[in-house]
Design an enzyme around this catalytic site. Structure first.
Site, PDB file in Angstrom:
ATOM      1  N   ASP A 265      22.705  32.677  79.840  1.00 48.76           N
ATOM      2  CA  ASP A 265      22.645  33.818  78.167  1.00 48.76           C
ATOM      3  C   ASP A 265      22.636  35.446  78.798  1.00 48.76           C
ATOM      4  OD1 ASP A 265      22.347  32.407  75.445  1.00 48.76           O
ATOM      5  OD2 ASP A 265      21.855  34.589  75.766  1.00 48.76           O
TER       6      ASP A 265
ATOM      7  N   ASP B 274      26.280  38.223  82.103  1.00 45.86           N
ATOM      8  CA  ASP B 274      27.777  39.206  81.326  1.00 45.86           C
ATOM      9  C   ASP B 274      29.067  38.248  81.424  1.00 45.86           C
ATOM     10  OD1 ASP B 274      29.574  40.876  80.226  1.00 45.86           O
ATOM     11  OD2 ASP B 274      29.196  42.337  81.098  1.00 45.86           O
TER      12      ASP B 274
ATOM     13  N   TYR C  70      37.705  38.755  63.858  1.00 50.17           N
ATOM     14  CA  TYR C  70      36.497  37.430  63.913  1.00 50.17           C
ATOM     15  C   TYR C  70      37.312  36.324  63.796  1.00 50.17           C
ATOM     16  CZ  TYR C  70      33.639  33.456  63.420  1.00 50.17           C
ATOM     17  OH  TYR C  70      32.590  32.415  63.798  1.00 50.17           O
TER      18      TYR C  70
ATOM     19  N   LYS D 214      38.558  33.553  66.774  1.00 53.31           N
ATOM     20  CA  LYS D 214      38.796  32.676  67.092  1.00 53.31           C
ATOM     21  C   LYS D 214      40.679  31.514  66.901  1.00 53.31           C
ATOM     22  CE  LYS D 214      34.048  31.691  67.291  1.00 53.31           C
ATOM     23  NZ  LYS D 214      33.213  31.105  68.277  1.00 53.31           N
TER      24      LYS D 214
ATOM     25  N   THR E  75      21.959  29.025  59.486  1.00 50.44           N
ATOM     26  CA  THR E  75      20.855  29.531  60.645  1.00 50.44           C
ATOM     27  C   THR E  75      20.575  30.393  60.172  1.00 50.44           C
ATOM     28  OG1 THR E  75      22.205  31.628  60.769  1.00 50.44           O
ATOM     29  CG2 THR E  75      22.294  29.336  62.613  1.00 50.44           C
TER      30      THR E  75
END
Length: 226
Positions: A34, A53, A145, A149, A179
């Site tokens: 992460d 990163d 976005y 994707k 979430t």
């Protein structure tokens, strides 16, 4: 999944943490990668690598190499690391398109390129990417976005074709994941229709398992009840 070694990127996030927990419960050994820092000590079953990163190819390779050094092999890579932005094309910042590509496509590309030599050696290598149902047809405010994707979808298909018979490469395409962040941004929505992280994790781990040995190049919708 028992005894499998899995690398999960974006492992400290809302979905990644659930995938890690369910994989460990199924008997897998998990390396969690992460961007956020971590100081959790390594164990025989879990190894956390924070501050990575993944938009940097060298950093991605260093993390994957460290995971393999710790566990001795690699059987599956689950690319969850990514980002989201809601901007219209005209009113948004053109740099958002570059940022979305970097967070969603470049991270998966770099992690995959670093993992592929180890996954090929596994004999049952798996790559599972996280695409988006919304990338099949972009709606207002979702251009950058959705485009990124869609790039994940094409990366999935290309890798599946290139490594057919050696590594399976698939992607899950969720609708809206339930979430805390999504609830905060859409407080009036019907949360019961959204995909629960545990449901999505089940599909991801199926694709990473031996049971999915005949599935590759799939873009699998996980739409919940939307």
């Amino acid at each position: 999944m028992d005894g499998k070694v899995i690398v999960v990127t974006g492992a400290l996030g809302a979905l990644g943490s659930i995938v890690v927990d369910q994989a460990l419960a199924a008997g897998a050994r998990v390396a969690s990668v992460d961007h956020a820092p971590t100081q959790v000590p390594a164990t025989s079953n879990q190894f956390e690598l924070g501050g990575v990163d993944l938009t940097d190819a060298a950093a991605a390779k260093k993390a994957i190499d460290a995971a393999v050094s710790h566990f001795g092999k690699l059987d599956a890579l689950i690319n969850i690391a990514g980002g989201f932005a809601f901007e219209t094309v005209i009113e948004g910042d053109p740099k958002t398109w570059q940022r979305m590509y970097a967070l969603n496509v470049t991270t998966a590309l770099n992690a995959s390129r670093a993992a592929i030599p180890y996954l090929t050696a596994s004999g049952a290598g798996r790559i599972v990417n996280v695409g988006a149902l919304g990338a099949l047809q972009a709606s207002a405010g979702m251009g950058a976005y959705a485009a990124s994707k869609a790039g994940v979808h094409r990366l999935t298909e290309a890798l599946a074709a290139e490594y057919k018979g050696r590594i399976t490469v698939n992607a899950v395409l969720p609708s809206i994941i339930d979430t805390a962040a999504n609830r905060a941004s859409m407080p009036k929505a019907d949360f019961s229709k959204w995909v629960r992280p545990t449901e999505l994790a089940d599909v991801i781990l199926f694709l990473a398992s031996d049971a999915a040995s005949a599935v590759t190049g799939a873009l699998l919708p996980v739409s919940g009840r939307v």
